[in-house]
Scaffold this active site. Structure first.
Site, PDB file in Angstrom:
ATOM      1  N   ARG A  53      87.449 -31.146 -16.880  1.00  0.00           N
ATOM      2  CA  ARG A  53      87.396 -30.887 -18.315  1.00  0.00           C
ATOM      3  C   ARG A  53      88.247 -31.843 -19.146  1.00  0.00           C
ATOM      4  O   ARG A  53      87.774 -32.404 -20.141  1.00  0.00           O
ATOM      5  CB  ARG A  53      87.872 -29.447 -18.619  1.00  0.00           C
ATOM      6  N   THR A  54      89.495 -32.011 -18.757  1.00  0.00           N
ATOM      7  CA  THR A  54      90.409 -32.748 -19.639  1.00  0.00           C
ATOM      8  C   THR A  54      89.962 -34.200 -19.773  1.00  0.00           C
ATOM      9  O   THR A  54      89.814 -34.719 -20.883  1.00  0.00           O
ATOM     10  CB  THR A  54      91.854 -32.652 -19.099  1.00  0.00           C
ATOM     11  N   LYS A  76     100.290 -49.901  -4.928  1.00  0.00           N
ATOM     12  CA  LYS A  76     101.032 -51.090  -4.481  1.00  0.00           C
ATOM     13  C   LYS A  76     102.515 -50.961  -4.817  1.00  0.00           C
ATOM     14  O   LYS A  76     103.288 -51.883  -4.589  1.00  0.00           O
ATOM     15  CB  LYS A  76     100.471 -52.338  -5.170  1.00  0.00           C
ATOM     16  N   ARG A 116      97.454 -37.785 -16.996  1.00  0.00           N
ATOM     17  CA  ARG A 116      97.706 -36.593 -16.179  1.00  0.00           C
ATOM     18  C   ARG A 116      98.461 -37.063 -14.949  1.00  0.00           C
ATOM     19  O   ARG A 116      98.058 -38.028 -14.291  1.00  0.00           O
ATOM     20  CB  ARG A 116      96.411 -35.891 -15.772  1.00  0.00           C
ATOM     21  N   HIS A 123     100.606 -28.541 -20.430  1.00  0.00           N
ATOM     22  CA  HIS A 123      99.260 -29.079 -20.651  1.00  0.00           C
ATOM     23  C   HIS A 123      98.958 -28.772 -22.122  1.00  0.00           C
ATOM     24  O   HIS A 123      98.194 -27.864 -22.439  1.00  0.00           O
ATOM     25  CB  HIS A 123      98.286 -28.366 -19.708  1.00  0.00           C
TER      26      HIS A 123
HETATM   27  N1   CP Z   1      91.677 -26.851 -17.689  1.00  0.00           N
HETATM   28  C1   CP Z   1      91.787 -28.073 -17.115  1.00  0.00           C
HETATM   29  O1   CP Z   1      92.786 -28.783 -17.301  1.00  0.00           O
HETATM   30  O2   CP Z   1      90.727 -28.445 -16.365  1.00  0.00           O
HETATM   31  P1   CP Z   1      90.617 -29.791 -15.535  1.00  0.00           P
HETATM   32  O3   CP Z   1      91.691 -29.753 -14.468  1.00  0.00           O
HETATM   33  O4   CP Z   1      89.227 -29.795 -14.994  1.00  0.00           O
HETATM   34  O5   CP Z   1      90.883 -30.936 -16.474  1.00  0.00           O
END
Ligand code: CP
Length: 304
Positions: A48-49, A78, A99, A127
């Site tokens: 999703r993100t 590396k 991320r 998040h």
């Molecule tokens: N909710 C969420 O962060 O989903 P993903 O890990 O698929 O990005």
């Protein structure tokens, strides 16, 4: 320059501006980000993100550069430091979504970046853009953000989405939060202390079936198997589940949310998922697209 590192940096005023822009962009997108480039740098898996940020950028006329498995497919393998990686990518893009598996990595990235950094999830930390789409979903579904009782359920020790949402809920009036988690995966003290400082009523524990009949929002989360030992996983898995047996206990007008992906903690039939309006989690993930469009516009077009 606006970095998005933690959800509590958003004021109520900015949240409502973001919701308004998200609604506008839901109705009609435009080339607001033509000529801009977004880099998505993901050291952990995501559906999703990453894809919603990339879709948001494309829908606004921008372009993307991306590495979906930066741990192996970037020069991190590396031995390149995060600091150097960010220095380089920030010469190629106007904004970076990162991320990372380590808490604090987005903040570290922001310290060597020439362009805005968006935290797409840092370890057990936060998040924040998930928090934004969660609070937007509550607003959209229930029409208010004050005077709500919210149950946050699951792995609260490792669940960064639960942490980001807690910070945002604390901005509103008359909020009551019930944390329900396995004994070994309870919410950390820093969040509880924050809620205390903000005079937010909260409790821990309670019987899931009783709580779900009393609250306006049930926010389920997954046990973060990848962040805990096998022993802890065995102790926690399957403790708190919403299924066809207890789903009917949820108040009419209440909403069942989940940041997704969900596994065993939600086990509902396709019919229930598709036809019962209390199931909000797929609308929630769709809302992420519009919130991220609005956020990118806010960051890259300077209205912060
Ligand atoms: N909710 C969420 O962060 O989903 P993903 O890990 O698929 O990005």
């Amino acid at each position: 320059m606006l970095h998005v590192l933690e959800s509590q940096q958003f004021s109520k005023e900015v949240l409502y501006k973001l919701f308004k822009k998200a609604e506008e962009l839901r109705e009609k997108s435009s080339d607001l980000l033509k000529g801009k480039i977004l880099a998505t740098l993901f050291y952990e898996p995501s559906t999703r993100t990453r894809l919603s940020f990339e879709s948001a950028m494309l829908k606004l006329g921008g372009k993307i550069i991306s590495t979906e498995n930066a741990k192996e497919f970037s020069s991190a393998i590396k031995g390149e430091s995060l600091r150097d990686t960010i220095k380089v990518i920030s010469s190629y893009a106007d904004c970076i979504v990162i991320r990372h598996y380590e808490d604090g990595a987005a903040k570290e990235a922001s310290e060597s970046s020439k362009v805005p950094i968006i935290n797409g999830g840092d370890g057990k930390g936060q998040h924040p853009t998930q928090g934004l789409l969660d609070i937007y979903t509550i607003y959209r579904e229930l029409g208010r953000l004050d005077n709500l009782k919210v149950a946050i359920v699951g792995d609260l020790k490792n669940g960064r989405t639960a942490r980001s949402l807690s910070y945002l809920l604390a901005k509103f009036e008359g909020i009551e939060v019930v944390f329900i988690s396995p004994e070994n995966l309870k919410m950390e003290d820093d969040i509880k202390e924050y809620l205390e400082r903000k005079n937010v009523k909260f409790s821990e524990g309670g019987e899931l079936n009783k709580v779900i009949s009393e609250v306006d929002v049930i926010y389920m989360t997954r046990i973060q198997k990848e962040r805990i030992s096998n022993d802890d996983y065995i102790k926690a898995n399957g403790k708190f589940v919403i299924n066809e047996e207890n789903f009917h206990l949820i108040k009419s007008g209440a909403r069942l949310m989940h940041p997704l992906p969900h596994v065993e903690e939600i086990s509902l039939s396709k019919e229930t998922e598709e036809n019962d309006e209390r199931v909000a989690y797929f609308r929630q993930s769709e809302n992420g697209l519009y919130v991220r469009m609005a956020l990118l516009d806010m960051i890259l077009n300077g209205e912060n």
